[in-house]
Design a protein around this motif. Structure first.
Motif, PDB file in Angstrom:
ATOM      1  N   TRP A  11      23.171  -0.904  19.273  1.00  0.00           N
ATOM      2  CA  TRP A  11      23.825  -1.648  20.358  1.00  0.00           C
ATOM      3  C   TRP A  11      22.982  -2.877  20.743  1.00  0.00           C
ATOM      4  O   TRP A  11      23.525  -3.952  21.036  1.00  0.00           O
ATOM      5  CB  TRP A  11      24.012  -0.751  21.587  1.00  0.00           C
ATOM      6  N   LEU A  57      23.648  -5.675  18.321  1.00  0.00           N
ATOM      7  CA  LEU A  57      24.900  -6.395  18.602  1.00  0.00           C
ATOM      8  C   LEU A  57      24.716  -7.362  19.767  1.00  0.00           C
ATOM      9  O   LEU A  57      25.243  -8.484  19.758  1.00  0.00           O
ATOM     10  CB  LEU A  57      26.021  -5.406  18.914  1.00  0.00           C
ATOM     11  N   ASN A 100      28.231  -1.759  12.054  1.00  0.00           N
ATOM     12  CA  ASN A 100      29.321  -1.041  12.708  1.00  0.00           C
ATOM     13  C   ASN A 100      29.579  -1.659  14.072  1.00  0.00           C
ATOM     14  O   ASN A 100      28.660  -1.771  14.888  1.00  0.00           O
ATOM     15  CB  ASN A 100      28.933   0.435  12.868  1.00  0.00           C
ATOM     16  N   PRO A 101      30.823  -2.099  14.367  1.00  0.00           N
ATOM     17  CA  PRO A 101      31.093  -2.705  15.682  1.00  0.00           C
ATOM     18  C   PRO A 101      31.025  -1.708  16.835  1.00  0.00           C
ATOM     19  O   PRO A 101      30.965  -2.123  17.999  1.00  0.00           O
ATOM     20  CB  PRO A 101      32.506  -3.282  15.524  1.00  0.00           C
ATOM     21  N   SER A 102      31.048  -0.406  16.555  1.00  0.00           N
ATOM     22  CA  SER A 102      30.974   0.623  17.603  1.00  0.00           C
ATOM     23  C   SER A 102      29.912   1.648  17.234  1.00  0.00           C
ATOM     24  O   SER A 102      30.218   2.810  16.915  1.00  0.00           O
ATOM     25  CB  SER A 102      32.337   1.299  17.790  1.00  0.00           C
ATOM     26  N   PRO A 103      28.656   1.278  17.255  1.00  0.00           N
ATOM     27  CA  PRO A 103      27.600   2.200  16.843  1.00  0.00           C
ATOM     28  C   PRO A 103      27.294   3.227  17.937  1.00  0.00           C
ATOM     29  O   PRO A 103      27.692   3.077  19.095  1.00  0.00           O
ATOM     30  CB  PRO A 103      26.407   1.277  16.624  1.00  0.00           C
ATOM     31  N   GLU A 104      26.565   4.253  17.565  1.00  0.00           N
ATOM     32  CA  GLU A 104      26.161   5.279  18.515  1.00  0.00           C
ATOM     33  C   GLU A 104      24.701   5.144  18.935  1.00  0.00           C
ATOM     34  O   GLU A 104      24.329   5.534  20.035  1.00  0.00           O
ATOM     35  CB  GLU A 104      26.380   6.674  17.902  1.00  0.00           C
TER      36      GLU A 104
END
Length: 627
Positions: free
Chosen positions: A122, A125, A113-117
């Motif tokens: 993170w 990435l 996921n390019p926008s993880p929580e």
């Protein structure tokens, strides 16, 4: 840790029992054609193993990686994996999903996921961006401008960033320049467990601690590095050949007995008849070792002394970048020159200038007399996908002429391990290794006194690669080659022509290791899309590189002949020396006269000097041969 041995068709597969075992293959069967790729293959991989997987082209190495990764199912057998083991594969030609940038493509490839929580996600990435930077790649670059080498580096960067329990790499050094290969070697030190398919012998010696060979459907394991594998394999082959000779002798005796007829039909000999039937079945099922490629290089007509001469040669790209600048250089008859430098520095440009495909911006490039050129193209653009293998070698004819003799095209292709049925197949069905063999077959089917070889070692198995080295060492023409295989350059090159950046080139005597010994360095790769650098940084080799490169130097064919001849020359000189000393010590030697005595003394001193030089040369060659 205790080894357990499974005996299978004169082979010993070494399996280690350990609590840290990641994966175990037990009696795997897999077939796609007439012969099975895997025929009772067994292997155990533990944490900490760095396995080099080798084998002939088409033996099933890539299929084995797919089985281990779980993307392919075996026909039979068992694969046991440790619970939760995380496995990452970097294919020989990795595919990158179509996305707006390289970074997003890699996330898509890894299903991230390019926008993880989660903070851990993170960090992952960030690791991907950091590894891309280590491999010299801009994460925001569009996919459309990426070369094959850049795509390979991107997939490798992703593989390291994901920190798998088991990393599977298929020909990771293909399309990489020497600087990128060194970066890869350093990155491999961070990986706990890996299986690597490669034919780069230098890379194998630097990276792996165990060699596994896939041959005739069976896996054989050899502890140690590539040099240890060569010694152990030779011993194993000798034992296998001896066992097969004993088997064949016993089988022949039993066949002679059965032909006697009467004795064989007696009831009390029925057990012997059944044993013979079992022997026949075993002999029929026995798979012989794959043969070797037979290469015959036709030098053609003798070229002039100067084959190629560059006088103030220059070439500038449309955007003003100098790839060749004021180059004065001569390729002489018999020279074998390797071009060294990072991708994009101008090696292929220099070859295209030599071929006449590009016009120089400045200076002249003069061809010598009696030019007969053969060119090996790394992109394989010379191959017509629709033609058959046989038509590619000899269009419109079943015969070729080799060194003045006619030879049927099927026999010639058989020398390059193409069966008659494979020879009728279209080129588009060939694997990468088969395409390279086909290019070599076509290259050597025509007389040539100048060979220009652009990455000839890609996808070749080790046996074919070593045979190519031997053939080029014996070749009497000239060779201009581009290769990132360091062992190949050491074995073949008599000189290197090294790109220094800003269009400057410099010639060094010897191969890759000799260049390293002379303080070899080259400019860092100029990445596409970064523009022309104002300053050209250099990459300098460390003491570790020097130490690891030197042992890879191999004796050339001429050096091997010289090593064999030196003892005979020493014996001859020592015989002459003893005879001369005996004559000079005789009672009536003074009768020879002052002039003869002076000549004899001079000759004796000359023999002493020659013997000392020969002994020093023999020691140097012997030390080189023993490495």
């Amino acid at each position: 840790m205790r080894p357990h041995h499974y005996d299978c068709r004169l082979t010993t597969v070494l399996i280690f029992r350990s609590e840290t075992r990641l994966i175990q293959l037990i009696q795997l069967q897999l077939a796609f054609g007439d012969l099975p790729l895997l025929d009772g293959a067994s292997l155990s991989v533990q944490r900490g193993d760095s396995v080099g997987l080798i084998g002939r082209n088409g033996s099933g190495k890539s299929s084995l990686l797919k089985l281990i990764a779980g993307s392919l199912q075996a026909d039979d057998g068992l694969i046991q994996r440790e619970d939760g083991v995380h496995c990452v594969v970097v294919e020989q030609e990795p595919s990158l999903p179509d996305q707006a940038s390289l970074f997003l493509s890699l996330l898509d490839r890894a299903k991230l996921n390019p926008s993880p929580e989660e903070p851990e996600a993170w960090q992952q990435l960030a690791d991907i961006r950091a590894w891309l930077d280590r491999f010299g790649l801009d994460p925001e670059r569009p996919l459309s401008g990426l070369s094959g080498g850049e795509r390979k580096r991107a997939a490798l960067a992703l593989g390291f960033a994901l920190k798998p329990d088991l990393l599977l790499l298929d020909e990771p050094t293909n399309h990489l320049d020497l600087a990128a290969i060194r970066m890869l070697e350093e990155a491999m030190e961070r990986v706990s467990t890996s299986i690597v398919i490669t034919h780069d012998r230098h890379f194998l010696d630097r990276v792996v601690n165990r060699i596994v060979e896939l041959e005739r459907g069976v896996l054989r394991s050899y502890p140690g590095r590539f040099a240890d594998y060569l010694r152990l394999r030779a011993d194993q082959w000798a034992a296998e050949d001896q066992a097969q000779r004993r088997f064949d002798r016993f089988w022949a005796e039993e066949e002679a007995w059965i032909r006697q007829g009467v004795e064989a039909r007696r009831k009390r000999n029925q057990g012997r008849v059944k044993r013979l039937e079992a022997l026949r079945e075993a002999r029929e099922a026995r798979r012989q070792r794959v043969g070797q490629v037979q290469m015959r290089l036709d030098r053609g007509e003798r070229s002039g002394k100067q084959v190629l001469e560059c006088v103030g040669l220059g070439y500038q790209t449309p955007d003003g970048r100098d790839l060749v600048k004021s180059l004065d250089w001569v390729l002489m008859r018999g020279d074998r020159v390797a071009l060294i430098g990072p991708n994009g520095i101008g090696k292929s440009t220099l070859i295209r200038l030599a071929l006449g495909q590009l016009k120089p911006s400045a200076g002249q490039l003069r061809q010598g007399s009696q030019w007969q050129l053969a060119y090996f193209d790394q992109m394989r653009e010379q191959l017509d996908e629709a033609r058959s293998v046989a038509e590619t070698i000899s269009p419109g004819s079943d015969w070729i002429e080799l060194a003045g003799k006619r030879m049927h095209v099927m026999s010639y292709l058989g020398d390059f391990l193409f069966s008659p049925r494979r020879a009728q197949s279209p080129v588009r069905t060939l694997s990468g290794g088969e395409r390279n063999r086909l290019l070599l077959a076509r290259l050597f089917a025509r007389p040539a006194n100048l060979l220009i070889l652009d990455e000839p070692t890609n996808d070749l198995d080790l046996e074919t690669l070593e045979l190519l080295e031997s053939s080029l060492q014996q070749y009497e023409g000239s060779v201009l080659l581009v290769s990132h295989d360091r062992a190949f350059m050491d074995a073949v090159a008599t000189q290197t022509l090294v790109a220094l950046g800003d269009g400057r080139w410099r010639e060094y005597p010897g191969g890759y290791s000799d260049w390293i010994d002379q303080g070899g360095q080259w400019p860092a790769e100029n990445r596409a899309g970064e523009g022309s650098p104002q300053e050209t940084p250099t990459t300098t080799f460390s003491a570790r590189d020097l130490q690891s490169a030197k042992p890879r130097r191999k004796l050339s064919f001429k050096e091997q002949r010289e090593l064999e001849d030196i003892p005979l020359r020493i014996d001859t000189l020592e015989t002459e020396q003893a005879k001369l000393q005996g004559s000079m010590s005789s009672a009536d030697y003074y009768r020879q006269g002052a002039e003869q005595m002076r000549l004899d003394q001079s000759r004796l001193e000359q023999i002493d000097e020659t013997l000392m030089a020969l002994l020093e040369r023999w020691e140097a060659l012997q030390a080189l041969a023993s490495k």
